[in-house]
Enzyme design. Structure first.
Site, PDB file in Angstrom:
ATOM      1  N   ARG A  51       0.965  -1.290   0.039  1.00  0.00           N
ATOM      2  CA  ARG A  51       0.102   0.161   0.053  1.00  0.00           C
ATOM      3  C   ARG A  51       0.708   1.242  -0.055  1.00  0.00           C
ATOM      4  NH1 ARG A  51      -2.934  -3.501   1.759  1.00  0.00           N
ATOM      5  NH2 ARG A  51      -1.218  -4.170   2.695  1.00  0.00           N
ATOM      6  N   THR A  52       1.640   1.333   0.896  1.00  0.00           N
ATOM      7  CA  THR A  52       2.567   2.654   1.047  1.00  0.00           C
ATOM      8  C   THR A  52       3.152   3.033  -0.172  1.00  0.00           C
ATOM      9  OG1 THR A  52       2.645   2.205   3.349  1.00  0.00           O
ATOM     10  CG2 THR A  52       4.103   3.886   2.529  1.00  0.00           C
ATOM     11  N   LYS A  80      25.084  -3.741  -1.901  1.00  0.00           N
ATOM     12  CA  LYS A  80      26.781  -3.538  -1.927  1.00  0.00           C
ATOM     13  C   LYS A  80      27.399  -2.789  -0.861  1.00  0.00           C
ATOM     14  CE  LYS A  80      26.179  -3.047  -6.815  1.00  0.00           C
ATOM     15  NZ  LYS A  80      26.350  -2.164  -8.076  1.00  0.00           N
ATOM     16  N   ARG A 101      11.313   4.003   2.851  1.00  0.00           N
ATOM     17  CA  ARG A 101      10.924   2.921   4.087  1.00  0.00           C
ATOM     18  C   ARG A 101      12.214   2.242   4.372  1.00  0.00           C
ATOM     19  NH1 ARG A 101       5.803  -0.749   4.429  1.00  0.00           N
ATOM     20  NH2 ARG A 101       4.913   1.196   5.079  1.00  0.00           N
ATOM     21  N   HIS A 129       5.242   6.161  11.541  1.00  0.00           N
ATOM     22  CA  HIS A 129       4.785   6.143   9.995  1.00  0.00           C
ATOM     23  C   HIS A 129       3.873   7.107   9.696  1.00  0.00           C
ATOM     24  CE1 HIS A 129       3.630   4.094   6.172  1.00  0.00           C
ATOM     25  NE2 HIS A 129       3.218   2.873   6.945  1.00  0.00           N
TER      26      HIS A 129
HETATM   27  C1  NCD Z   1       1.951  -0.893   8.296  1.00  0.00           C
HETATM   28  C2  NCD Z   1       3.358  -0.801   8.388  1.00  0.00           C
HETATM   29  O1  NCD Z   1       4.031  -0.890   7.405  1.00  0.00           O
HETATM   30  O2  NCD Z   1       3.886  -0.270   9.431  1.00  0.00           O
HETATM   31  N1  NCD Z   1       1.529  -0.980   6.842  1.00  0.00           N
HETATM   32  C3  NCD Z   1       1.306   0.042   6.042  1.00  0.00           C
HETATM   33  O3  NCD Z   1       2.082   0.789   5.658  1.00  0.00           O
HETATM   34  N2  NCD Z   1      -0.044   0.082   5.634  1.00  0.00           N
HETATM   35  C4  NCD Z   1       1.182  -1.786   9.179  1.00  0.00           C
HETATM   36  C5  NCD Z   1       1.674  -3.175   9.261  1.00  0.00           C
HETATM   37  O4  NCD Z   1       2.788  -3.303   8.419  1.00  0.00           O
HETATM   38  O5  NCD Z   1       1.226  -3.938  10.192  1.00  0.00           O
END
Ligand code: NCD
Length: 305
Positions: A51-52, A80, A101, A129
């Site tokens: 999703r993100t 690397k 991320r 997040h």
């Molecule tokens: C969340 C995350 O990555 O922290 N997912 C997301 O970005 N929607 C929640 C999760 O992974 O449980």
């Protein structure tokens, strides 16, 4: 130049403005369809995501911009041994804005210090997040009409769940918000959140183990997955993973206007039989995630529409 590492990097006023912009984007998508023409978003993902990453990409494409990036550490030069500081200097030459991320807490912050373009923390380890939080705030605000005067139940892995940590930080800034923290003993919120964030700011909260006990008083139930990848041993994960399962019978205990949110991915903590309940809004939440990331990209790039 501004980065987004934590929801607190935006004041309440700026957050409200961003949520209003997201609502306008929802209503008038065509007005924004070319707003970022010629701009590029880099997605640098050192940890899995559906999703993100895709919602960031969809957001930029909806704004008429383009996207480039990588979706795992193995497919980038991190394999690397390149540092995030070097990587971001390089990415700064290719793109106008970056969503990152990383499994290590603070890695996007380190990157932002060497970056020539805005960096957005798209999740750093068990820490924060912020764009999921903006998604959650937009969902609650759009469907409830307000962010104050709410009793919010956070359920599941409150120790490792970064979405929970960011959401608490953001929501304590609204008046008369109360929390019910629902978790097994071993997965309680970290003490820095309990003491330094909640207690320090005189935010009312209680910690309970049984979901059934909390349900009747909640305006919002925020379910979370047990964060398998942050456990030190598999046995503990297996013992914890099905601790909570929200099903139809439990939903009977909840108020008629309670909303169920979940950042997703769901594993077993919400039974699929709940999906048709009008109070289950976790798939609507996904759509709000695109609008809010569009609003964020516009804001950080300083684009006026
Ligand atoms: C969340 C995350 O990555 O922290 N997912 C997301 O970005 N929607 C929640 C999760 O992974 O449980």
């Amino acid at each position: 130049m501004r980065h987004l590492m934590s929801p607190l990097d935006l004041s309440v006023q700026e957050t409200d403005k961003l949520l209003n912009l997201a609502n306008d984007i929802e209503k008038n998508p065509e007005k924004y369809a070319h707003a970022c023409a010629g701009k590029k978003l880099a997605t640098c993902f050192y940890e899995p995501s559906t999703r993100t990453r895709l919602s960031f990409e969809a957001a930029m494409l909806n704004l008429g911009g383009s996207v480039l990036g990588f979706s795992s550490a193995d497919s980038s030069s991190a394999a690397k041994g390149e540092s995030v500081s070097d990587t971001i200097r390089v990415i700064s030459c290719y793109a106008d804005i970056c969503a990152m991320r990383h499994p290590k807490e603070g890695a996007p912050l380190v990157a932002s210090e060497k970056s020539a373009i805005p960096v957005i923390n798209a999740g750093d380890g068990g820490h924060q997040h912020p764009t999921q939080t903006l998604t959650d705030l937009l969902t609650i605000h759009s469907l409830k009409g307000h962010l104050d005067n709410l009793t919010i139940g956070l359920c599941g892995d409150l120790k490792f769940g970064r979405t929970v940590h960011s959401l608490i930080h953001a929501l304590i800034r609204y008046p008369n918000v109360k929390f019910v923290l629902i978790s097994p003993e071993e997965l309680r919120v970290p003490s820095y959140i309990r003491e330094d964030v909640l207690a320090q700011n005189n935010v009312p909260f209680k910690e309970v183990v049984r979901l059934e006990d909390a349900l009747p008083e909640l305006d919002i139930l925020y379910m979370t997955r047990v964060q398998k990848e942050r456990f030190f041993n598999e046995e503990d994960y297996i013992r914890m993973k099905d601790f909570y399962i929200l099903d139809k019978a439990k939903m009977e205990l909840a108020p008629k206007d309670m909303l169920v949110l979940h950042p997703l991915p769901r594993v077993n903590e919400i039974s699929t039989e709940v999906d048709d309940d009008p109070r289950a809004v976790y798939f609507k939440q996904v759509q709000y995630g695109v609008y809010v990331r569009m609003a964020l990209i516009l804001t950080l790039l300083g684009m006026e529409v």
